[in-house]
Write a protein that holds these residues in place. Structure first.
Motif, PDB file in Angstrom:
ATOM      1  N   LEU A  23      45.510   1.729 -18.466  1.00  0.00           N
ATOM      2  CA  LEU A  23      44.461   2.206 -19.358  1.00  0.00           C
ATOM      3  C   LEU A  23      43.748   3.407 -18.759  1.00  0.00           C
ATOM      4  O   LEU A  23      43.483   4.396 -19.455  1.00  0.00           O
ATOM      5  N   VAL A  24      43.460   3.349 -17.468  1.00  0.00           N
ATOM      6  CA  VAL A  24      42.828   4.476 -16.776  1.00  0.00           C
ATOM      7  C   VAL A  24      43.743   5.703 -16.845  1.00  0.00           C
ATOM      8  O   VAL A  24      43.275   6.816 -17.088  1.00  0.00           O
ATOM      9  N   ASP A  25      45.049   5.494 -16.660  1.00  0.00           N
ATOM     10  CA  ASP A  25      45.999   6.608 -16.754  1.00  0.00           C
ATOM     11  C   ASP A  25      46.017   7.211 -18.156  1.00  0.00           C
ATOM     12  O   ASP A  25      46.161   8.415 -18.323  1.00  0.00           O
ATOM     13  N   ALA A  26      45.866   6.375 -19.175  1.00  0.00           N
ATOM     14  CA  ALA A  26      45.964   6.835 -20.564  1.00  0.00           C
ATOM     15  C   ALA A  26      44.704   7.539 -21.049  1.00  0.00           C
ATOM     16  O   ALA A  26      44.795   8.547 -21.761  1.00  0.00           O
ATOM     17  N   VAL A  27      43.521   7.022 -20.691  1.00  0.00           N
ATOM     18  CA  VAL A  27      42.290   7.561 -21.281  1.00  0.00           C
ATOM     19  C   VAL A  27      41.279   8.071 -20.258  1.00  0.00           C
ATOM     20  O   VAL A  27      40.255   8.629 -20.635  1.00  0.00           O
ATOM     21  N   GLY A  28      41.528   7.848 -18.988  1.00  0.00           N
ATOM     22  CA  GLY A  28      40.598   8.300 -17.961  1.00  0.00           C
ATOM     23  C   GLY A  28      39.666   7.186 -17.517  1.00  0.00           C
ATOM     24  O   GLY A  28      39.478   6.181 -18.206  1.00  0.00           O
ATOM     25  N   GLU A  29      39.081   7.384 -16.344  1.00  0.00           N
ATOM     26  CA  GLU A  29      38.240   6.368 -15.714  1.00  0.00           C
ATOM     27  C   GLU A  29      36.980   6.069 -16.515  1.00  0.00           C
ATOM     28  O   GLU A  29      36.590   4.918 -16.678  1.00  0.00           O
ATOM     29  N   ASP A  30      36.313   7.111 -17.028  1.00  0.00           N
ATOM     30  CA  ASP A  30      35.062   6.897 -17.746  1.00  0.00           C
ATOM     31  C   ASP A  30      35.264   6.102 -19.032  1.00  0.00           C
ATOM     32  O   ASP A  30      34.523   5.159 -19.316  1.00  0.00           O
ATOM     33  N   ALA A  31      36.266   6.472 -19.826  1.00  0.00           N
ATOM     34  CA  ALA A  31      36.531   5.770 -21.087  1.00  0.00           C
ATOM     35  C   ALA A  31      36.985   4.333 -20.819  1.00  0.00           C
ATOM     36  O   ALA A  31      36.589   3.405 -21.529  1.00  0.00           O
ATOM     37  N   ALA A  32      37.809   4.151 -19.792  1.00  0.00           N
ATOM     38  CA  ALA A  32      38.277   2.803 -19.450  1.00  0.00           C
ATOM     39  C   ALA A  32      37.105   1.933 -19.003  1.00  0.00           C
ATOM     40  O   ALA A  32      37.000   0.771 -19.410  1.00  0.00           O
ATOM     41  N   LEU A  63      42.307   5.483 -26.938  1.00  0.00           N
ATOM     42  CA  LEU A  63      42.185   4.153 -26.361  1.00  0.00           C
ATOM     43  C   LEU A  63      42.890   3.121 -27.232  1.00  0.00           C
ATOM     44  O   LEU A  63      43.592   2.252 -26.720  1.00  0.00           O
ATOM     45  N   ALA A  64      42.744   3.240 -28.537  1.00  0.00           N
ATOM     46  CA  ALA A  64      43.420   2.308 -29.454  1.00  0.00           C
ATOM     47  C   ALA A  64      44.931   2.391 -29.286  1.00  0.00           C
ATOM     48  O   ALA A  64      45.616   1.365 -29.234  1.00  0.00           O
ATOM     49  N   HIS A  88      31.599  -1.331  -8.550  1.00  0.00           N
ATOM     50  CA  HIS A  88      31.839  -0.119  -7.763  1.00  0.00           C
ATOM     51  C   HIS A  88      31.685   1.135  -8.629  1.00  0.00           C
ATOM     52  O   HIS A  88      31.024   2.098  -8.232  1.00  0.00           O
ATOM     53  N   MET A  89      32.285   1.119  -9.817  1.00  0.00           N
ATOM     54  CA  MET A  89      32.228   2.287 -10.698  1.00  0.00           C
ATOM     55  C   MET A  89      30.799   2.559 -11.174  1.00  0.00           C
ATOM     56  O   MET A  89      30.367   3.710 -11.234  1.00  0.00           O
ATOM     57  N   LEU A  90      30.055   1.510 -11.486  1.00  0.00           N
ATOM     58  CA  LEU A  90      28.674   1.685 -11.937  1.00  0.00           C
ATOM     59  C   LEU A  90      27.787   2.188 -10.800  1.00  0.00           C
ATOM     60  O   LEU A  90      26.931   3.048 -11.010  1.00  0.00           O
ATOM     61  N   ALA A  91      28.003   1.680  -9.591  1.00  0.00           N
ATOM     62  CA  ALA A  91      27.233   2.153  -8.435  1.00  0.00           C
ATOM     63  C   ALA A  91      27.549   3.613  -8.161  1.00  0.00           C
ATOM     64  O   ALA A  91      26.655   4.408  -7.855  1.00  0.00           O
ATOM     65  N   LYS A  92      28.808   3.975  -8.297  1.00  0.00           N
ATOM     66  CA  LYS A  92      29.229   5.357  -8.082  1.00  0.00           C
ATOM     67  C   LYS A  92      28.570   6.303  -9.090  1.00  0.00           C
ATOM     68  O   LYS A  92      28.330   7.459  -8.798  1.00  0.00           O
ATOM     69  N   ARG A  93      28.245   5.779 -10.254  1.00  0.00           N
ATOM     70  CA  ARG A  93      27.599   6.570 -11.294  1.00  0.00           C
ATOM     71  C   ARG A  93      26.080   6.529 -11.197  1.00  0.00           C
ATOM     72  O   ARG A  93      25.384   7.050 -12.052  1.00  0.00           O
TER      73      ARG A  93
END
Length: 138
Positions: A23-32, A63-64, A88-93
């Protein structure tokens, strides 16, 4: 002659787990992250086709399409919780531990434990709301 250490690339210690790397590969880290964060633990019914499906209306076409392609349509998809990765992702943001705990549905102490496993450089947060002047910047 002094020994020189080879340059090391700084890498993110927590990469997307294999359960969602597609999913990250398809839509990117933020969207995933947005999708997982909003749907963690839910079971979603996958349509056979993306066109005209509720998934496009809710999450956008990319994403769909990734969800339908991965789940071969007309199957249920159990959205993983991934508390460690999300923390981790939320802390990074720039989210504080209280915000993270609320979004993960867990305690502040558990967030501390999750982030201790993979330390993160927290992003600088904007301390004043948009439109408000910083009195120290004048």
């Amino acid at each position: 002659m002094a020994f020189k250490h080879p340059k090391t690339e700084r890498r993110d210690p927590v990469q997307a787990p294999s359960s969602i790397s597609w999913l990250v590969d398809a839509v990117g880290e933020d969207a995933a992250l947005e999708f997982i964060d909003g749907n963690a633990g839910r079971r979603l019914k996958m349509p056979r086709r993306v066109d005209g499906s509720y998934l496009v209306d809710l999450y956008g076409r990319d994403l769909a399409q990734a969800l339908v392609d991965r789940n071969y349509g007309n199957n249920d998809y159990q959205v993983p919780l991934l508390r460690g990765w999300r923390a981790h992702m939320l802390a990074k943001r720039g989210c504080c531990n209280n915000e993270i705990a609320s979004r993960l549905g867990t305690s502040w102490r558990n967030v501390q434990k999750l982030l201790k496993k993979a330390p993160v450089d927290r992003a600088l947060r904007q301390r004043q709301p948009d439109g408000q002047l910083d009195i120290f910047g004048l």
